[in-house]
Design a protein around this motif. Structure first.
Motif, PDB file in Angstrom:
ATOM      1  N   ASP A 229       0.837  -1.194   0.000  1.00  0.00           N
ATOM      2  CA  ASP A 229       0.000   0.000   0.000  1.00  0.00           C
ATOM      3  C   ASP A 229       0.873   1.245   0.000  1.00  0.00           C
ATOM      4  O   ASP A 229       2.080   1.193   0.262  1.00  0.00           O
ATOM      5  CB  ASP A 229      -0.921  -0.001   1.226  1.00  0.00           C
ATOM      6  CG  ASP A 229      -0.125  -0.032   2.514  1.00  0.00           C
ATOM      7  OD1 ASP A 229       0.088   1.056   3.092  1.00  0.00           O
ATOM      8  OD2 ASP A 229       0.322  -1.127   2.914  1.00  0.00           O
ATOM      9  N   ALA A 230       0.264   2.397  -0.276  1.00  0.00           N
ATOM     10  CA  ALA A 230       1.006   3.645  -0.405  1.00  0.00           C
ATOM     11  C   ALA A 230       1.752   4.005   0.877  1.00  0.00           C
ATOM     12  O   ALA A 230       2.922   4.405   0.833  1.00  0.00           O
ATOM     13  CB  ALA A 230       0.050   4.773  -0.792  1.00  0.00           C
ATOM     14  N   ALA A 231       1.095   3.887   2.020  1.00  0.00           N
ATOM     15  CA  ALA A 231       1.736   4.287   3.277  1.00  0.00           C
ATOM     16  C   ALA A 231       2.977   3.446   3.561  1.00  0.00           C
ATOM     17  O   ALA A 231       3.982   3.960   4.067  1.00  0.00           O
ATOM     18  CB  ALA A 231       0.736   4.167   4.429  1.00  0.00           C
ATOM     19  N   THR A 232       2.915   2.173   3.221  1.00  0.00           N
ATOM     20  CA  THR A 232       4.068   1.298   3.458  1.00  0.00           C
ATOM     21  C   THR A 232       5.215   1.638   2.511  1.00  0.00           C
ATOM     22  O   THR A 232       6.382   1.692   2.923  1.00  0.00           O
ATOM     23  CB  THR A 232       3.657  -0.179   3.308  1.00  0.00           C
ATOM     24  OG1 THR A 232       2.614  -0.464   4.243  1.00  0.00           O
ATOM     25  CG2 THR A 232       4.834  -1.111   3.556  1.00  0.00           C
ATOM     26  N   VAL A 233       4.896   1.870   1.254  1.00  0.00           N
ATOM     27  CA  VAL A 233       5.936   2.254   0.283  1.00  0.00           C
ATOM     28  C   VAL A 233       6.592   3.561   0.710  1.00  0.00           C
ATOM     29  O   VAL A 233       7.826   3.689   0.715  1.00  0.00           O
ATOM     30  CB  VAL A 233       5.345   2.374  -1.132  1.00  0.00           C
ATOM     31  CG1 VAL A 233       6.376   2.954  -2.101  1.00  0.00           C
ATOM     32  CG2 VAL A 233       4.865   1.019  -1.635  1.00  0.00           C
ATOM     33  N   ARG A 297      -7.725  15.707  -1.616  1.00  0.00           N
ATOM     34  CA  ARG A 297      -7.690  14.255  -1.764  1.00  0.00           C
ATOM     35  C   ARG A 297      -6.840  13.883  -2.967  1.00  0.00           C
ATOM     36  O   ARG A 297      -6.974  14.453  -4.039  1.00  0.00           O
ATOM     37  CB  ARG A 297      -9.106  13.717  -1.962  1.00  0.00           C
ATOM     38  CG  ARG A 297      -9.213  12.199  -1.937  1.00  0.00           C
ATOM     39  CD  ARG A 297     -10.657  11.779  -2.145  1.00  0.00           C
ATOM     40  NE  ARG A 297     -10.799  10.316  -2.201  1.00  0.00           N
ATOM     41  CZ  ARG A 297     -11.743   9.687  -2.881  1.00  0.00           C
ATOM     42  NH1 ARG A 297     -12.645  10.372  -3.563  1.00  0.00           N
ATOM     43  NH2 ARG A 297     -11.808   8.361  -2.876  1.00  0.00           N
ATOM     44  N   GLY A 298      -5.940  12.945  -2.752  1.00  0.00           N
ATOM     45  CA  GLY A 298      -5.127  12.414  -3.837  1.00  0.00           C
ATOM     46  C   GLY A 298      -4.950  10.942  -3.575  1.00  0.00           C
ATOM     47  O   GLY A 298      -5.912  10.194  -3.511  1.00  0.00           O
ATOM     48  N   ILE A 299      -3.698  10.517  -3.397  1.00  0.00           N
ATOM     49  CA  ILE A 299      -3.459   9.155  -2.913  1.00  0.00           C
ATOM     50  C   ILE A 299      -3.922   9.062  -1.460  1.00  0.00           C
ATOM     51  O   ILE A 299      -4.473   8.061  -1.027  1.00  0.00           O
ATOM     52  CB  ILE A 299      -1.969   8.798  -3.058  1.00  0.00           C
ATOM     53  CG1 ILE A 299      -1.608   8.719  -4.547  1.00  0.00           C
ATOM     54  CG2 ILE A 299      -1.647   7.476  -2.357  1.00  0.00           C
ATOM     55  CD1 ILE A 299      -0.133   8.596  -4.826  1.00  0.00           C
ATOM     56  N   TYR A 300      -3.703  10.156  -0.717  1.00  0.00           N
ATOM     57  CA  TYR A 300      -4.175  10.264   0.657  1.00  0.00           C
ATOM     58  C   TYR A 300      -5.295  11.302   0.721  1.00  0.00           C
ATOM     59  O   TYR A 300      -5.479  12.094  -0.213  1.00  0.00           O
ATOM     60  CB  TYR A 300      -3.030  10.698   1.574  1.00  0.00           C
ATOM     61  CG  TYR A 300      -1.845   9.756   1.591  1.00  0.00           C
ATOM     62  CD1 TYR A 300      -1.886   8.558   2.294  1.00  0.00           C
ATOM     63  CD2 TYR A 300      -0.670  10.063   0.906  1.00  0.00           C
ATOM     64  CE1 TYR A 300      -0.796   7.692   2.327  1.00  0.00           C
ATOM     65  CE2 TYR A 300       0.430   9.206   0.934  1.00  0.00           C
ATOM     66  CZ  TYR A 300       0.351   8.026   1.639  1.00  0.00           C
ATOM     67  OH  TYR A 300       1.431   7.179   1.671  1.00  0.00           O
ATOM     68  N   ALA A 301      -6.018  11.320   1.820  1.00  0.00           N
ATOM     69  CA  ALA A 301      -7.011  12.363   2.077  1.00  0.00           C
ATOM     70  C   ALA A 301      -6.393  13.384   3.030  1.00  0.00           C
ATOM     71  O   ALA A 301      -5.574  13.033   3.890  1.00  0.00           O
ATOM     72  CB  ALA A 301      -8.266  11.761   2.688  1.00  0.00           C
ATOM     73  N   TYR A 302      -6.791  14.651   2.896  1.00  0.00           N
ATOM     74  CA  TYR A 302      -6.178  15.727   3.664  1.00  0.00           C
ATOM     75  C   TYR A 302      -7.221  16.549   4.402  1.00  0.00           C
ATOM     76  O   TYR A 302      -8.316  16.793   3.896  1.00  0.00           O
ATOM     77  CB  TYR A 302      -5.354  16.637   2.736  1.00  0.00           C
ATOM     78  CG  TYR A 302      -4.204  15.890   2.115  1.00  0.00           C
ATOM     79  CD1 TYR A 302      -2.978  15.807   2.756  1.00  0.00           C
ATOM     80  CD2 TYR A 302      -4.369  15.200   0.908  1.00  0.00           C
ATOM     81  CE1 TYR A 302      -1.931  15.079   2.206  1.00  0.00           C
ATOM     82  CE2 TYR A 302      -3.330  14.471   0.359  1.00  0.00           C
ATOM     83  CZ  TYR A 302      -2.114  14.409   1.007  1.00  0.00           C
ATOM     84  OH  TYR A 302      -1.081  13.679   0.476  1.00  0.00           O
ATOM     85  N   GLY A 309      -5.483  13.484   6.544  1.00  0.00           N
ATOM     86  CA  GLY A 309      -6.738  13.340   7.261  1.00  0.00           C
ATOM     87  C   GLY A 309      -6.853  12.010   7.978  1.00  0.00           C
ATOM     88  O   GLY A 309      -5.999  11.128   7.865  1.00  0.00           O
ATOM     89  N   ALA A 310      -7.948  11.872   8.695  1.00  0.00           N
ATOM     90  CA  ALA A 310      -8.132  10.685   9.539  1.00  0.00           C
ATOM     91  C   ALA A 310      -8.873   9.561   8.833  1.00  0.00           C
ATOM     92  O   ALA A 310      -9.214   8.566   9.447  1.00  0.00           O
ATOM     93  CB  ALA A 310      -8.894  11.081  10.803  1.00  0.00           C
ATOM     94  N   SER A 311      -9.104   9.713   7.532  1.00  0.00           N
ATOM     95  CA  SER A 311      -9.863   8.674   6.833  1.00  0.00           C
ATOM     96  C   SER A 311      -8.994   7.438   6.612  1.00  0.00           C
ATOM     97  O   SER A 311      -7.781   7.451   6.799  1.00  0.00           O
ATOM     98  CB  SER A 311     -10.332   9.196   5.471  1.00  0.00           C
ATOM     99  OG  SER A 311      -9.272   9.208   4.557  1.00  0.00           O
ATOM    100  N   ALA A 312      -9.642   6.380   6.171  1.00  0.00           N
ATOM    101  CA  ALA A 312      -8.922   5.132   5.908  1.00  0.00           C
ATOM    102  C   ALA A 312      -7.895   5.305   4.801  1.00  0.00           C
ATOM    103  O   ALA A 312      -6.924   4.561   4.711  1.00  0.00           O
ATOM    104  CB  ALA A 312      -9.917   4.032   5.543  1.00  0.00           C
ATOM    105  N   GLY A 315      -4.202   5.776   5.996  1.00  0.00           N
ATOM    106  CA  GLY A 315      -3.517   4.511   6.213  1.00  0.00           C
ATOM    107  C   GLY A 315      -2.364   4.595   7.191  1.00  0.00           C
ATOM    108  O   GLY A 315      -1.889   5.661   7.543  1.00  0.00           O
ATOM    109  N   GLU A 316      -1.916   3.453   7.631  1.00  0.00           N
ATOM    110  CA  GLU A 316      -0.726   3.319   8.467  1.00  0.00           C
ATOM    111  C   GLU A 316       0.204   2.320   7.791  1.00  0.00           C
ATOM    112  O   GLU A 316      -0.258   1.334   7.209  1.00  0.00           O
ATOM    113  CB  GLU A 316      -1.100   2.809   9.861  1.00  0.00           C
ATOM    114  CG  GLU A 316      -1.897   3.802  10.701  1.00  0.00           C
ATOM    115  CD  GLU A 316      -1.072   5.007  11.102  1.00  0.00           C
ATOM    116  OE1 GLU A 316       0.177   4.880  11.158  1.00  0.00           O
ATOM    117  OE2 GLU A 316      -1.666   6.081  11.333  1.00  0.00           O
TER     118      GLU A 316
END
Length: 414
Positions: A229-233, A297-302, A309-312, A315-316
Motif C-alpha cells: 500500500d502507499a503508506a508502506t511504500v 484528496r489524492g493518494i491520501y485524504a487531507y 486526514g483521519a480517513s482510511a 492509512g498506516e
C-alpha cells in the motif's frame, strides 16, 4: 553593490558578441517563479524590470516580493535598509515594449511552447543582439523555444527551482545552437547570484525531471500491482532510504496533475519510450480530480490545514510487510527497485553526454533533496549489482521499461 560578472570570452568571434554584458535583468512572467527570480536578481544587485501580460500583475508581484522581504527582516535574515534597496531595484512593466535594454531576460511563463516562441521572437526583435535570452522551462527543448530567434546562439535555459530565493540549484541548459561562451557566462552569473549551477544539454526533462521519473513511477507501479500500500511504500523510502518524503506523498504535495504533466512531457519528447510511460494509476487519480493536497484528496485524504486526514485513505504503514519486502526479491523491494532504476537512469544520461556525473549528483541532491546522488549511490551499491537488478526487472517485466544501461557495465563510471 551591483553584481559584476565578466563578459563572455571575446576572443571567440563565432560565439560571443562584442560588448556582450548582463547589466539590467528583465523577467517576463510575474507568477511565483518569475517574482522569485526577480527577487533573486535584485538581491544580487541588478536593476530588474518585471513584466506580465495581465494588467497589474507585475505591480502585484512587486508587492508580494515586498512582503517576502519584510518577513526576512522580521526573522533577522535581512536588514530593513537592504530590503528597501532590493525592492527599489524592481520596476513593474506592462509589456515587453517597456523593458529597457537588458543584459539578460529570463522568461518564466506557463509551459506552452507556442507562447514561449512568441515571447522569444518579440524579445529578439526588441532587445539588443547581445542580450542573453533565457527560459525557465522545466522540460521544453531549448532549440524549439529559439526556433524564431534570428540569433539562437544566445538562447539558453536557466531552470530555477521553486521557490527561487531559497533553492540553490539552477540547471543551465544549452541547445544545439547555444554558444559555449554564453553557457559559461550564465554559469558565472548564477554563481555570482549565490546559486549552484549545473550544466546540461537540452534533453527531455533536463537532469532533475528526467532522472527523478523512476522515483515516482516505481512506487505507483508497486501500489498498482498490489505489492504494498502507499503508506508502506512511503515509509520504506523515507525510513530505510533516507528520502525526505515518500514518492506517493510527494506527488500529492506537488499535485498529481502537475507531476503527470511533467512525466507525460518527458514520455512524448522521448518518442513515447516505454521507460517513461505514465501509469494508469496516476492518470485515474487525475481524471477523478484527486490531485493531492490542493484538492483535499489524492493518494491520501487531507484535512483543511493540509495535514493527512483521519480517513482510511491515510492509512498506516504495515511494518511487518515492509520488513519482508526490503531485502527480498528486487521486483517486490520498493527501496532496491527504486534505487536501481534511479541509478540506471542517471548513468544513461551521463553516458549520452548530456551532463557530467558530478553535475547529475549535485542536481539530484539539491533539486530533490535526495540523501545521495544516484551516481554516488551506484558506486556504493556496485554498478555490476545494479546491472543485475535491472536485468532481473527486465526479465520480470519485459517491454523496454527496465532495459539496463550499457554504461552500468562498460567501466566508464567506475
Amino acid at each position: 553593490m551591483d553584481t559584476d560578472v565578466t563578459e563572455p570570452d571575446r576572443t571567440n568571434k563565432e560565439t560571443a558578441h562584442e560588448g556582450s554584458s548582463f547589466g539590467p535583468v528583465g523577467v517576463v512572467g510575474a507568477g511565483a517563479m518569475g517574482a522569485g527570480i526577480a527577487q533573486v536578481a535584485a538581491s544580487a544587485g541588478h536593476a530588474v524590470a518585471l513584466v506580465d501580460a495581465v494588467p497589474g500583475a507585475a505591480a502585484t508581484a512587486v508587492e508580494r516580493i515586498g512582503s517576502a522581504l519584510s518577513r526576512l527582516v522580521d526573522k533577522g535574515r535581512l536588514s530593513a535598509d537592504d530590503a528597501t534597496a532590493v525592492l527599489q531595484r524592481i520596476t513593474p512593466a506592462e509589456s515587453i515594449d517597456e523593458l529597457p535594454h537588458c543584459g539578460l531576460v529570463i522568461e518564466a511563463v506557463p509551459e506552452d511552447l507556442d507562447l514561449k516562441r512568441r515571447i522569444f521572437a518579440e524579445l529578439a526583435d526588441r532587445q539588443p543582439p547581445n542580450t542573453v535570452l533565457a527560459t525557465n522551462t522545466s522540460s521544453i527543448d531549448i532549440d524549439d523555444v529559439a526556433d524564431e530567434v534570428t540569433d539562437p546562439e544566445r538562447v539558453l535555459g536557466l531552470h530555477f527551482f521553486n521557490p527561487p530565493p531559497v533553492m540553490k540549484l539552477v540547471e543551465v541548459v544549452h541547445g544545439e545552437r547555444t554558444a559555449d561562451a554564453y553557457v559559461e557566462h550564465a554559469v558565472a552569473l548564477m554563481n555570482a547570484w549565490g546559486k549552484t549551477p549545473v550544466r546540461c544539454r537540452s534533453t527531455p526533462g533536463f537532469i532533475v525531471n528526467r532522472v527523478a521519473r523512476p522515483f515516482y513511477g516505481e512506487a505507483q507501479r508497486i501500489v498498482e500491482a498490489g505489492i504494498a500500500d502507499a503508506a508502506t511504500v512511503d515509509w520504506i523510502l523515507r525510513e530505510k532510504g533516507g528520502f525526505p518524503m515518500g514518492p506517493l506523498e510527494l506527488t500529492d504535495f506537488i499535485g498529481q496533475d502537475v507531476n503527470l504533466a511533467v512525466g507525460t512531457s518527458v514520455w512524448e519528447q522521448t518518442g513515447r519510450d516505454e521507460r517513461y510511460t505514465p501509469t494508469a494509476f496516476q492518470q485515474e487519480l487525475v481524471e477523478a480530480g484527486r490531485l493531492g493536497r490542493k484538492s483535499g484528496r489524492g493518494i491520501y485524504a487531507y484535512a483543511a490545514d493540509g495535514s493527512v486526514g483521519a480517513s482510511a485513505e491515510a492509512g498506516e504503514p504495515d511494518l511487518e510487510l515492509a520488513g519482508r519486502l526490503v531485502g527480498g526479491p528486487i521486483a517486490t523491494d520498493p527501496l532496491a527497485r527504486t534505487l536501481a532504476m534511479l541509478v540506471n537512469e542517471a548513468v544513461d544520461l551521463v553516458a549520452r553526454g548530456e551532463a557530467s556525473a558530478d553535475d547529475v549528483d549535485t542536481a539530484m541532491r539539491l533539486g530533490t533533496r535526495y540523501p545521495k546522488g544516484p551516481i554516488a549511490w551506484g558506486r556504493e551499491i556496485g554498478f555490476d549489482v545494479v546491472a543485475r537488478q535491472v536485468a532481473e526487472l527486465d526479465e520480470a517485466y519485459p517491454g523496454g521499461r527496465y532495459r539496463p544501461s550499457p554504461a552500468l557495465t562498460d567501466g566508464s563510471l567506475s
